[in-house]
Design an enzyme around this catalytic site. Structure first.
Site, PDB file in Angstrom:
ATOM      1  N   HIS A 291       7.640 -29.897  11.920  1.00  0.00           N
ATOM      2  CA  HIS A 291       7.041 -28.650  11.428  1.00  0.00           C
ATOM      3  C   HIS A 291       5.926 -28.948  10.423  1.00  0.00           C
ATOM      4  O   HIS A 291       4.924 -28.229  10.381  1.00  0.00           O
ATOM      5  CB  HIS A 291       8.111 -27.766  10.799  1.00  0.00           C
ATOM      6  CG  HIS A 291       9.250 -27.466  11.712  1.00  0.00           C
ATOM      7  ND1 HIS A 291       9.100 -26.761  12.885  1.00  0.00           N
ATOM      8  CD2 HIS A 291      10.565 -27.810  11.651  1.00  0.00           C
ATOM      9  CE1 HIS A 291      10.272 -26.649  13.493  1.00  0.00           C
ATOM     10  NE2 HIS A 291      11.172 -27.279  12.756  1.00  0.00           N
TER      11      HIS A 291
ATOM     12  N   HIS B 112      10.390 -23.074   9.578  1.00  0.00           N
ATOM     13  CA  HIS B 112       9.456 -23.707  10.513  1.00  0.00           C
ATOM     14  C   HIS B 112       8.004 -23.620  10.058  1.00  0.00           C
ATOM     15  O   HIS B 112       7.217 -24.536  10.337  1.00  0.00           O
ATOM     16  CB  HIS B 112       9.573 -23.071  11.892  1.00  0.00           C
ATOM     17  CG  HIS B 112      10.888 -23.310  12.543  1.00  0.00           C
ATOM     18  ND1 HIS B 112      11.191 -22.853  13.809  1.00  0.00           N
ATOM     19  CD2 HIS B 112      12.017 -23.951  12.112  1.00  0.00           C
ATOM     20  CE1 HIS B 112      12.430 -23.196  14.123  1.00  0.00           C
ATOM     21  NE2 HIS B 112      12.954 -23.861  13.105  1.00  0.00           N
TER      22      HIS B 112
ATOM     23  N   ASP C 213       0.859  -1.183   0.000  1.00  0.00           N
ATOM     24  CA  ASP C 213       0.000   0.000   0.000  1.00  0.00           C
ATOM     25  C   ASP C 213       0.897   1.235   0.000  1.00  0.00           C
ATOM     26  O   ASP C 213       2.125   1.130  -0.168  1.00  0.00           O
ATOM     27  CB  ASP C 213      -0.980  -0.035   1.174  1.00  0.00           C
ATOM     28  CG  ASP C 213      -0.293   0.166   2.523  1.00  0.00           C
ATOM     29  OD1 ASP C 213       0.957   0.233   2.581  1.00  0.00           O
ATOM     30  OD2 ASP C 213      -1.014   0.263   3.535  1.00  0.00           O
TER      31      ASP C 213
ATOM     32  N   THR D  46       2.887  -1.217   8.801  1.00  0.00           N
ATOM     33  CA  THR D  46       3.439  -2.060   9.875  1.00  0.00           C
ATOM     34  C   THR D  46       3.722  -3.484   9.428  1.00  0.00           C
ATOM     35  O   THR D  46       4.458  -4.211  10.089  1.00  0.00           O
ATOM     36  CB  THR D  46       2.453  -2.138  11.055  1.00  0.00           C
ATOM     37  OG1 THR D  46       1.245  -2.773  10.614  1.00  0.00           O
ATOM     38  CG2 THR D  46       2.146  -0.754  11.597  1.00  0.00           C
TER      39      THR D  46
ATOM     40  N   CYS E  25       3.103  -3.083   4.065  1.00  0.00           N
ATOM     41  CA  CYS E  25       2.226  -1.961   4.408  1.00  0.00           C
ATOM     42  C   CYS E  25       2.951  -1.156   5.489  1.00  0.00           C
ATOM     43  O   CYS E  25       4.147  -1.360   5.711  1.00  0.00           O
ATOM     44  CB  CYS E  25       0.842  -2.424   4.856  1.00  0.00           C
ATOM     45  SG  CYS E  25       0.790  -3.315   6.423  1.00  0.00           S
TER      46      CYS E  25
END
Length: 302
Positions: free
Chosen positions: A286, A251, A161, A220, A218
């Protein structure tokens, strides 16, 4: 692309795989087709009732018209890829038809995993459900790998964004320097936009196999990861350091890396991208946990 799934009697695993593969390939718009056969299959028997019920109830796939068939040379000749449920099936094929060794794999071997798909024959219906879930996850990986091999190279889907635009551009510069192909889904300026729009574009490109992996940015990295994870088959990991980025692949087998343009600088971001791209999923325990994530996804996608 013609894929042949092979098991023992062609009434449980291979017809389930055939049905799941054709359904998923159609949903992704792929020109792929699957058939199935058995190394010791009698002719003309229907799929097991449990296999029919599980695919119908859980996936809305009808395999009630399936009839078993014994593996023939013509089947191997027509197939581009032959995937056996176990190593014993693979060896049975190769002992009789060694000339097809270049296109015969176990289904897990083909996607870089160890082990076999166990036979649910004679077991309770819940075992068939577990087998179907395992096959569905493997088939998603198979379609992705085939799509990537057709493209002949890794293609990274990029999206951001306005808050992640500048960091996306820095990542593009790194990918250009390394000769790594990418497809930029936008945005293409710092003008305000909504991050879910770009999360969806990248997530759908990765889930369909159009692109091998994705990177989203974005402000954050949080919102865009939440949006991407709404697309089935996507494991979008938000990371803020190199260790987390690498572990996300090793993982969690994350197929999209999400970063924060207002949190992470370009130098650190490039290091994170490099570690994530070069890391390899470790499988084992995993994989068991990824399978459980897939089960949750299926439970709430009905």
């Amino acid at each position: 692309m013609k894929v042949l799934f092979v098991c023992t009697g062609n009434t449980c695993r291979s017809p389930m795989a055939e049905g799941l593969f054709n359904d998923k390939a159609k949903a992704f718009g792929k020109d792929f087709e699957a058939k199935s056969a058995g190394v010791f299959a009698p002719e003309g028997f229907p799929a097991s009732q449990e296999a029919i019920e599980v695919l119908k109830q859980d996936y809305n796939i009808d395999i009630s018209n399936h009839r078993s068939k014994s593996l023939r040379r013509q089947d191997l000749e027509e197939a581009d890829l032959i995937l056996a449920m176990s190593n014993s099936h693979k060896q049975s094929i190769l002992s009789k038809y060694p000339e097809y060794s270049n296109k015969v794999f176990t289904i897990k071997e083909f996607v870089g995993l160890e082990g076999e798909v166990e036979d649910p024959y004679g077991m309770p219906i819940e075992v068939y459900r577990e087998t179907a879930r395992e096959l569905e996850d493997l088939i998603s990986k198979i379609i992705t790998k085939i799509s990537q091999e057709r493209m002949g190279k890794t293609v990274i889907a990029l999206g951001a964004d306005h808050g992640g635009y500048e960091l996306k551009e820095a990542i593009k510069k790194y990918l250009d320097e390394k000769g790594i192909a990418y497809k930029d889904f936008g945005t293409f300026s710092t003008e305000s936009v909504d991050y879910p729009d770009y999360a969806l574009k990248v997530a759908e490109a990765v889930a369909s196999g159009e692109c091998s992996e994705g990177i989203l940015v974005c402000g954050t990295g949080i919102g865009i990861s939440i949006a991407a994870n709404k697309v089935p088959g996507i494991r979008a990991a938000h990371a803020e350091d190199v260790f987390s980025a690498k572990a996300a692949k090793e993982h969690n087998n994350a197929n999209i890396l999400c970063l924060g343009g207002r949190i992470t600088g370009p130098g650190l971001a490039v290091m994170m991208v490099e570690e994530w791209l070069n890391a390899t999923f470790q499988g084992g325990r995993h994989q068991r946990r990824i399978d459980k994530i897939t089960e949750i996804e299926k439970k709430y996608s009905k």
